[in-house]
Design an enzyme around this catalytic site. Structure first.
Site, PDB file in Angstrom:
ATOM      1  N   HIS A  33      46.176  -0.063  14.082  1.00 19.28           N
ATOM      2  CA  HIS A  33      45.533  -1.409  13.917  1.00 19.28           C
ATOM      3  C   HIS A  33      43.887  -1.360  14.074  1.00 19.28           C
ATOM      4  CE1 HIS A  33      49.825  -2.465  15.023  1.00 19.28           C
ATOM      5  NE2 HIS A  33      49.647  -3.018  13.803  1.00 19.28           N
ATOM      6  N   GLY A 145      46.654  -1.128   6.051  1.00 20.57           N
ATOM      7  CA  GLY A 145      46.927   0.197   6.147  1.00 20.57           C
ATOM      8  C   GLY A 145      47.575   0.828   5.049  1.00 20.57           C
TER       9      GLY A 145
END
Ligand code: PAF
Length: 280
Positions: A33, A145
């Site tokens: 993250h 992502g």
């Protein structure tokens, strides 16, 4: 670093911002993250990170109630990346003050395959909360992502089809030194499973090498990969080579253009289900 919990405070904090960059998360943050946040910071700012465990994307038997809520730790990690990140951490009542009866239902051709086949309704839950968060944050750029490759494709398609004026950035997967893709789920692996886990990425890398070297028999390449990791004790959901842009099987011509392809896998080690992918 500022943390806001309501839409009203978020609006106040972003007043006058023209080029907000947004990184949506469900918290329980790890280095993967943080790499998305760093990618966001490179694009200017302000950078908003949302932390919200979205009930809509959990199936009844999945672990919504047990999903780790670690706001204080998450905030400390974000502050170590940059004091300028704005954290939006709404509670359930703020996000869903009434049952969310209006939903964003992605094209089943994209959302009901692969992860969607194993987690029915998952991408409707994701698309709905992301659309709602986009409405609240009003970003110019949003970072997702590539680890969740299908999610990234669903969001790209949503933004395109609903004409949302947001640039979607796909950030490369952060990996441990042994190749394992970083994921909150890695924390559930027992020590011997953690040692085995990089085998999934290794199987995908092998597929990529075979295709780059001219391998054209995709079913045979996929079957060999499935047999290889199944023999190591994995329960395989899928290992497959797809077109990057719509995740459908490639034609023979497309197989000759490896840079259009992605290899994706989902498999369980003991009780933990891992997903990964490699762009070929
Ligand atoms: O990838 C995630 O963490 C979630 O699916 C997202 C995008 C934050 C939506 O809840």
């Amino acid at each position: 670093m500022e943390i806001v919990h309501t839409a009203a405070d978020l609006r106040r904090a972003l007043e006058g911002a023209r080029a907000t960059v947004f990184v949506p998360t469900m918290g329980n943050l790890h280095e993967g993250h943080l790499s998305l946040v760093r990618e966001g910071l490179r694009r200017g700012g302000p950078v908003v990170v949302s932390i919200f465990v979205n009930r809509l994307q959990f199936l009844p038997h999945e672990d919504f109630d047990r999903y780790p809520r670690t706001l204080a730790d998450d905030a400390a990690k974000l502050a170590s990346v940059s004091p300028d990140v704005l954290v939006f951490a709404p509670d359930e009542r703020e996000m869903y003050p009434e049952p969310q009866s209006f939903k964003v239902v992605p094209d089943p051709a994209l959302a009901d395959i692969l992860e969607g086949a194993f987690r029915p309704g998952f991408f409707t839950g994701v698309a709905t909360v992301v659309a709602k968060l986009f409405g609240l944050v009003q970003p110019r750029v949003a970072v997702f992502g590539k680890k969740d490759y299908q999610q990234l494709m669903v969001i790209r398609r949503m933004v395109q089809q609903l004409a949302m004026p947001i640039e979607i950035v796909g950030a490369d997967t952060a990996r441990a030194g042994d190749g394992l893709a970083l994921s909150s789920r890695n924390g559930f692996l027992r020590p011997e499973e953690r040692s085995e886990a990089p085998a999934l990425a290794a199987a995908l890398d092998r597929i990529a090498r075979q295709i780059r070297a001219g391998g054209r028999d995709i079913p045979a390449i996929e079957a060999e990969a499935v047999a290889g990791i199944a023999a190591r004790g994995w329960a395989v959901d899928y290992v497959t080579v797809r077109r990057r842009f719509d995740l459908l099987p490639p034609s023979q011509d497309e197989i000759g253009t490896p840079e259009c392809l992605v290899a994706l896998a989902a498999a369980r080690l003991g009780a933990t289900r891992l997903i990964d992918n490699v762009e070929i």
